[in-house]
Design a protein around this motif. Sequence first.
Motif, short mmCIF file in Angstrom:
data_model
loop_
_atom_site.label_atom_id
_atom_site.label_comp_id
_atom_site.label_asym_id
_atom_site.label_seq_id
_atom_site.Cartn_x
_atom_site.Cartn_y
_atom_site.Cartn_z
N HIS A 155 0.82 -1.21 0.00
CA HIS A 155 0.00 0.00 0.00
C HIS A 155 0.85 1.26 0.00
CE1 HIS A 155 -2.98 -3.07 0.90
NE2 HIS A 155 -3.87 -2.21 0.42
N ILE A 193 1.61 1.62 -3.65
CA ILE A 193 0.46 2.14 -4.39
C ILE A 193 0.38 3.66 -4.23
CG2 ILE A 193 -2.07 2.23 -4.47
CD1 ILE A 193 -2.12 -0.74 -3.71
N ALA A 194 0.48 4.12 -2.98
CA ALA A 194 0.39 5.57 -2.72
C ALA A 194 1.50 6.31 -3.47
CB ALA A 194 0.47 5.84 -1.22
N ILE A 241 -6.89 5.83 -8.98
CA ILE A 241 -7.45 5.45 -7.68
C ILE A 241 -8.26 4.16 -7.80
CG2 ILE A 241 -8.98 6.16 -5.80
CD1 ILE A 241 -8.03 9.00 -6.19
N VAL A 242 -9.07 4.07 -8.86
CA VAL A 242 -9.80 2.82 -9.08
C VAL A 242 -8.82 1.66 -9.31
CG1 VAL A 242 -11.35 1.58 -10.64
CG2 VAL A 242 -11.93 3.89 -9.91
N SER A 251 -5.92 1.39 -8.06
CA SER A 251 -5.38 1.04 -6.74
C SER A 251 -6.27 0.02 -6.06
CB SER A 251 -5.28 2.27 -5.84
OG SER A 251 -4.55 3.28 -6.46
N GLY A 252 -7.60 0.24 -6.18
CA GLY A 252 -8.54 -0.70 -5.58
C GLY A 252 -8.45 -2.07 -6.23
N GLY A 278 -5.52 -3.80 -4.99
CA GLY A 278 -5.82 -4.33 -3.66
C GLY A 278 -6.53 -5.67 -3.74
N ILE A 279 -7.52 -5.77 -4.64
CA ILE A 279 -8.26 -7.02 -4.81
C ILE A 279 -7.34 -8.14 -5.33
CG2 ILE A 279 -10.02 -8.16 -6.24
CD1 ILE A 279 -11.73 -5.71 -5.99
N TYR A 287 -5.11 -9.44 -2.66
CA TYR A 287 -5.86 -10.30 -1.72
C TYR A 287 -6.08 -11.69 -2.33
CZ TYR A 287 -9.73 -12.10 1.04
OH TYR A 287 -10.54 -12.88 1.81
N TRP A 288 -6.40 -11.69 -3.62
CA TRP A 288 -6.69 -12.94 -4.33
C TRP A 288 -5.43 -13.80 -4.46
CZ3 TRP A 288 -6.69 -13.61 -10.23
CH2 TRP A 288 -7.26 -14.85 -10.58
N ILE A 316 -3.12 -10.72 0.87
CA ILE A 316 -2.84 -9.44 1.51
C ILE A 316 -4.10 -8.59 1.46
CG2 ILE A 316 -1.46 -7.32 1.45
CD1 ILE A 316 0.68 -8.96 -0.05
N GLY A 317 -4.55 -8.12 2.56
CA GLY A 317 -5.74 -7.30 2.49
C GLY A 317 -5.68 -6.25 3.53
#
Lengths: 190, 178
Positions: free
Chosen positions: B139, B142-143, B161-162, B164-165, B168-169, B172-173, B177-178
């Motif tokens: 993260h 990402i920032a 920004i989208v 980045s989301g 994130g998904i 996690y998959w 990492i979430g």
Amino acid sequence: MSDPAPTAPPPTVSLARLFWVFFVMGATSLGGGVVGYLRTGLVVRNRWVDDVTFVELLSISQTLPGLNATNMSILVGDRLRGGWGTIVATLGMCLPGATLMIGAAYAYGIGGDDPWSKAFLHGIAAGALGLIVVVMVQLGAKVLKSLADYLFVLATAAAVAGFGVQVPYALIVAGIVAIWWHRPRDRTPK
Amino acid sequence: MKQLGDLAGVFAYLSLLTVGGGMAAFPELKTLTVDVHHWVTFPQLLHYYSLGQLAPGPNMMMVASIGTVVAGLPGAAVALVAFFLPTGVLTWGIGRLWTHMQTWRWRPAIQTGLGSVSVGLVLAGAVIMAKGAVVDALHAAIAAVVFLLLLKTKVNPAYPIVASGVIGILAYWLAGIG
């Protein structure tokens, strides 16, 4: 979409049209940067204000508390149609985003705790942080001119984020010091 | 009713702190909504704040989300009115006086002085936000990437920004990492 309105200020605009133009800007200004959309909508397309006036109104918006987007709606609405213009323009600007964010709260209540949603939301939070820092750097490039200005920035940030000083105290104390530092002194007072 | 009163008080107060943009009010927003009133958790606040950056229009429409969480639609209405009315009236009044203030000698001093203080407040907000948003190296990366991308290009901030989301998904998959 563009009315053949004369450029002479202030043009006659119906309240319905005022609402609609601000509503469209409120609904399409995705990803922040509302100022750019405002200039396109107000100066270029409708010619409701000229560029000089736009910059002047923007500098008022940025100095006063409140968000740039709503402050600009208030000032332009007032200029075009007085008090009612202010109300109509501000409502138009806020309505789309407010509706979406109310919907987001309900959706969050249903699916916000899902690990997939959380992974997405943590991701956009990191991305949004990047955006905030860019906005700060751009704002800083415009207003920070001397070493003293940078010291005011660091002192204010350290007080609030480091020592937990409440924002109003930091704002008042640092504001008074910084304004006094930049006080007019090239001429004798009237 | 008590909650509507609290919402009105909190957001009217916060609105007066938004000198230089919504982020200047973030430190107090966090204190009041998370620590004092327990309306949302810190991660939830970050999520709403970030969604609010994606929504069109003024970038603090997330106050409507907090209002909804606390008291449904009436809560949203109260939060919005409280957040926009006090500064709105102030801007409206000063806007009418401003032409008379054009030659006022203190005006540049106020503009420059408040300018640096507001950058300081935004920096404080960003530091507090970073404590919650930068949970791991991914993260932080990402920032940093979004920052550089927006600094160097004219891309609409909504896209990175989208993205980045989505990253994130994916993280996690692929790695949990979430």
